[in-house]
Design a protein around this motif. Structure first.
Motif, PDB file in Angstrom:
ATOM      1  N   ASP A 237      10.414 -54.029  26.561  1.00 49.05           N
ATOM      2  CA  ASP A 237      10.216 -54.169  25.114  1.00 49.05           C
ATOM      3  C   ASP A 237       9.777 -52.840  24.494  1.00 49.05           C
ATOM      4  OD1 ASP A 237      10.934 -56.801  25.104  1.00 49.05           O
ATOM      5  OD2 ASP A 237       8.886 -57.585  25.063  1.00 49.05           O
ATOM      6  N   PHE A 238       8.858 -52.157  25.178  1.00 50.07           N
ATOM      7  CA  PHE A 238       8.396 -50.860  24.679  1.00 50.07           C
ATOM      8  C   PHE A 238       9.561 -49.871  24.639  1.00 50.07           C
ATOM      9  CE2 PHE A 238       6.941 -46.526  25.403  1.00 50.07           C
ATOM     10  CZ  PHE A 238       5.966 -46.381  24.436  1.00 50.07           C
ATOM     11  N   LEU A 239      10.339 -49.810  25.713  1.00 56.45           N
ATOM     12  CA  LEU A 239      11.480 -48.896  25.762  1.00 56.45           C
ATOM     13  C   LEU A 239      12.480 -49.191  24.647  1.00 56.45           C
ATOM     14  CD1 LEU A 239      12.170 -48.585  29.597  1.00 56.45           C
ATOM     15  CD2 LEU A 239      11.487 -46.748  28.053  1.00 56.45           C
ATOM     16  N   ASN A 240      12.738 -50.480  24.416  1.00 52.62           N
ATOM     17  CA  ASN A 240      13.663 -50.865  23.347  1.00 52.62           C
ATOM     18  C   ASN A 240      13.150 -50.412  21.984  1.00 52.62           C
ATOM     19  OD1 ASN A 240      15.276 -52.078  25.258  1.00 52.62           O
ATOM     20  ND2 ASN A 240      14.553 -54.154  24.834  1.00 52.62           N
ATOM     21  N   GLU A 241      11.843 -50.593  21.761  1.00 49.17           N
ATOM     22  CA  GLU A 241      11.251 -50.225  20.467  1.00 49.17           C
ATOM     23  C   GLU A 241      11.271 -48.719  20.242  1.00 49.17           C
ATOM     24  OE1 GLU A 241       7.750 -51.892  18.658  1.00 49.17           O
ATOM     25  OE2 GLU A 241       7.725 -53.488  20.160  1.00 49.17           O
ATOM     26  N   ILE A 242      10.882 -47.976  21.273  1.00 51.57           N
ATOM     27  CA  ILE A 242      10.822 -46.521  21.075  1.00 51.57           C
ATOM     28  C   ILE A 242      12.223 -45.932  20.975  1.00 51.57           C
ATOM     29  CG2 ILE A 242      10.708 -45.720  23.487  1.00 51.57           C
ATOM     30  CD1 ILE A 242       8.333 -43.871  22.322  1.00 51.57           C
TER      31      ILE A 242
ATOM     32  N   ASN B 292       1.098 -49.308  15.727  1.00 52.29           N
ATOM     33  CA  ASN B 292       1.462 -50.685  16.095  1.00 52.29           C
ATOM     34  C   ASN B 292       1.538 -50.864  17.605  1.00 52.29           C
ATOM     35  OD1 ASN B 292       1.658 -51.563  13.420  1.00 52.29           O
ATOM     36  ND2 ASN B 292       3.783 -50.902  13.254  1.00 52.29           N
ATOM     37  N   ALA B 293       2.097 -49.872  18.304  1.00 48.41           N
ATOM     38  CA  ALA B 293       2.266 -49.976  19.754  1.00 48.41           C
ATOM     39  C   ALA B 293       0.925 -49.985  20.479  1.00 48.41           C
ATOM     40  CB  ALA B 293       3.140 -48.835  20.262  1.00 48.41           C
TER      41      ALA B 293
ATOM     42  N   ALA C 209      -1.808 -47.848  24.813  1.00 49.04           N
ATOM     43  CA  ALA C 209      -3.111 -47.609  24.178  1.00 49.04           C
ATOM     44  C   ALA C 209      -3.989 -46.735  25.076  1.00 49.04           C
ATOM     45  CB  ALA C 209      -3.799 -48.934  23.881  1.00 49.04           C
ATOM     46  N   LYS C 210      -3.962 -47.018  26.370  1.00 50.29           N
ATOM     47  CA  LYS C 210      -4.763 -46.244  27.337  1.00 50.29           C
ATOM     48  C   LYS C 210      -4.314 -44.787  27.355  1.00 50.29           C
ATOM     49  CE  LYS C 210      -5.798 -45.973  32.287  1.00 50.29           C
ATOM     50  NZ  LYS C 210      -5.516 -46.550  33.623  1.00 50.29           N
ATOM     51  N   GLN C 211      -2.996 -44.564  27.342  1.00 51.78           N
ATOM     52  CA  GLN C 211      -2.482 -43.208  27.403  1.00 51.78           C
ATOM     53  C   GLN C 211      -2.775 -42.441  26.117  1.00 51.78           C
ATOM     54  OE1 GLN C 211      -1.081 -42.205  30.410  1.00 51.78           O
ATOM     55  NE2 GLN C 211      -1.558 -40.230  29.502  1.00 51.78           N
TER      56      GLN C 211
ATOM     57  N   PRO D 203       7.367 -41.843  14.863  1.00 53.04           N
ATOM     58  CA  PRO D 203       6.671 -42.160  13.604  1.00 53.04           C
ATOM     59  C   PRO D 203       5.254 -42.654  13.876  1.00 53.04           C
ATOM     60  CG  PRO D 203       8.854 -43.167  13.657  1.00 53.04           C
ATOM     61  CD  PRO D 203       8.578 -42.650  15.039  1.00 53.04           C
ATOM     62  N   TYR D 204       4.333 -42.249  13.017  1.00 54.43           N
ATOM     63  CA  TYR D 204       2.932 -42.640  13.201  1.00 54.43           C
ATOM     64  C   TYR D 204       2.772 -44.159  13.170  1.00 54.43           C
ATOM     65  CZ  TYR D 204      -2.076 -43.015  12.531  1.00 54.43           C
ATOM     66  OH  TYR D 204      -3.394 -43.354  12.671  1.00 54.43           O
ATOM     67  N   ASP D 205       3.564 -44.837  12.341  1.00 52.94           N
ATOM     68  CA  ASP D 205       3.475 -46.306  12.266  1.00 52.94           C
ATOM     69  C   ASP D 205       3.801 -46.952  13.613  1.00 52.94           C
ATOM     70  OD1 ASP D 205       2.757 -46.178   9.643  1.00 52.94           O
ATOM     71  OD2 ASP D 205       4.744 -46.691   8.853  1.00 52.94           O
TER      72      ASP D 205
END
Length: 197
Positions: free
Chosen positions: A21-26, A117-118, A126-128, A111-113
Motif C-alpha cells: 500500500d505504501f509503495l502504491n501511494e508513493i 499523512n503517511a 513514522a519511525k524512519q 509532497p509534504y501532505d
C-alpha cells in the motif's frame, strides 16, 4: 510516477517493513527529477516538498535583508539526504531561503501532505521520519555549537577531521561562506592546518 529502480531502492531501504500500500501511494504521489548543477532546487516560497537525494549534492543558502547570501547547510545522497522547504520555518522570518544544486542531482520529490499523512498510516515510515529528523537536528546543532564555540582554525580542523568529504564535493567559497569567512582566509587557514599536521 517513479521509475521501478527507485521503488526498488525504497524496498531495499525499508527491507521487510514496507507494505505494498505504501509503495502504491508513493509511486502515485512522488516524482522523480534530474536537476543540473547550478539550478535552484527549491525556495521558501515553493509548494512544500521534501527532496530525497538519490545522487548528487546541494547547498542551502539564506538571503539576508541586505541581499547577502550565506551557506547554511550541505546535503548529499549519504549526508542529510532529505532536504526541502518543509524544514524551513517562514513565520517571523526576515531572511529568504533557497537551495542550489552543487552537483547534478537525481532526486525523489515527495509532497509534504503525503509525508504528514503517511506518518499516521505507516508506523515503519513514522519511525524512519523521526530518526531522520532527529539526525538532521543533531547535525545542525553540532555544526552550530562548533562554529560558535571554536576559532575559525579550530573549526576547520574539526570539519576536516569529521566531515572531510565536504572539501571533496563542495566549493571552497561555499564552505568559507558557511564558516563566515572569506575564501582567501579559508585558503590561509588550510595552509596553517597543513603546517600543524
Amino acid at each position: 510516477m517513479l521509475p521501478s529502480n527507485i521503488l526498488q531502492k525504497f524496498n531495499e531501504y525499508y527491507k521487510n517493513d514496507i507494505t505494498q500500500d505504501f509503495l502504491n501511494e508513493i509511486e502515485a504521489t512522488a516524482m522523480y527529477v534530474e536537476v543540473p548543477k547550478g539550478e535552484i532546487l527549491f525556495t521558501a516560497g515553493n509548494t512544500k516538498q521534501i527532496f530525497l537525494i538519490i545522487s548528487g549534492s546541494l547547498v542551502q543558502f539564506v538571503v539576508t535583508p541586505d541581499g547577502g547570501e550565506k551557506a547554511i547547510m550541505f546535503h548529499t545522497e549519504s549526508f542529510l539526504p532529505f532536504a526541502g522547504n518543509s524544514f524551513i520555518g517562514i513565520d517571523h522570518s526576515s531572511v529568504n531561503h533557497y537551495a542550489k544544486v552543487n552537483e547534478d542531482i537525481r532526486a525523489v520529490v515527495i509532497p509534504y501532505d503525503f509525508v504528514s499523512n503517511a506518518i499516521l498510516k505507516y508506523p515503519f515510515y513514522a519511525k524512519q521520519v523521526y530518526q531522520n529528523t532527529l539526525l538532521y537536528i543533531q547535525s545542525l546543532i553540532q555544526f552550530q555549537n562548533h562554529l560558535t564555540g571554536l576559532t575559525s582554525l579550530e573549526f576547520l580542523k574539526w570539519l576536516l577531521e569529521h566531515y572531510g568529504f565536504l572539501f571533496q564535493r563542495f566549493q571552497s567559497k561555499d564552505i568559507a561562506s558557511f564558516m563566515g569567512i572569506t575564501p582567501t582566509w579559508l585558503s590561509s587557514l588550510k595552509h596553517k592546518t597543513c603546517r600543524t599536521t
